[in-house]
Write a protein that holds these residues in place. Structure first.
Motif: not given
Length: 223
Positions: A114-118, A124-129
């Motif tokens: 969801i973070i990656h798409l938004m 990889k950064q989305s996985l961190l958040i």
């Protein structure tokens, strides 16, 4: 000029007293948690709104927030453990295994997606958040595990499961966080990142901490 050492305790004490008077209405009618109300109050009196208190003028905000958060989480996790029935984790190991295993991994990956798409950032950064957002927060979980509303509307087995899961997965959020951090480190190959993640995070930080906790707990019970 009024000192911040007088302003901060005054607002803190005033908030606790006033919120104590209306907490029943806020929690049971408006369905708002104490954490959300306290956050909104802090924003209102902070430098971005009415600017009554600006913590940046008298302390290191980043360091204070980090250390204070550690104390709050430690106390809340201990409180969650104390409220659980005797030998709950042992008796409900299947439920805990599902919640802390596949369910948590799915929450992490879905949140990252969801973070990656938004925000259109690297996965990889989305996985961190997502590693910070996926674990159930024991403080926020209080809204559905404690109080008259929770006791009247949420079954006890669900409340116990949420308390146990929120307390345990705060620690299990660590490997997800460092997995993404090591993958983002340009000095590490993928194999080196996964290897360090396994022996340093899982073996040293998590498994050794569990052993120390079990030993100290057992010795303390015998004393």
């Amino acid at each position: 000029m009024i000192s911040e050492t007088k302003v901060v305790p005054a607002f803190l004490g005033g908030f606790i007293c006033i919120y104590g008077l209306v907490s029943g209405f806020v929690k049971e009618r408006l369905f708002l948690s104490e954490a959300l109300v306290a956050m909104v109050f802090g924003i209102l009196i902070g430098p971005e709104v009415i600017n009554v208190v600006d913590p940046r003028t008298f302390l290191n905000v980043e360091k204070f927030t980090l250390e204070f958060a550690r104390y709050v989480i430690a106390i809340q996790v201990m409180a969650a453990g104390i409220t659980l029935p005797h030998r709950y984790i042992v008796r409900k190991w299947r439920t805990m295994s599902v919640l802390l295993g596949p369910v948590m991994v799915v929450m992490w990956l879905v949140t990252a997606g969801i973070i990656h798409l938004m925000f259109e950032i690297e996965f990889k950064q989305s996985l961190l958040i997502a590693s910070c957002a996926a674990p159930t927060d024991p403080i926020l979980a209080n809204s559905v595990v404690k109080g008259r509303y929770a006791e009247a509307n949420v079954p006890k087995n669900v409340r116990d499961a949420l308390s146990a899961e929120s307390g345990i997965n705060d620690g299990l959020g660590l490997p997800f966080l460092y997995f993404a951090l090591y993958l983002l480190n340009e000095n590490y190959s993928t194999g080196h990142a996964i290897g360090k993640w396994f022996y340093w995070i899982w073996c040293y930080n998590i498994l050794l901490s569990i052993v120390i906790g079990v030993v100290i707990g057992y010795v303390a019970r015998k004393l």
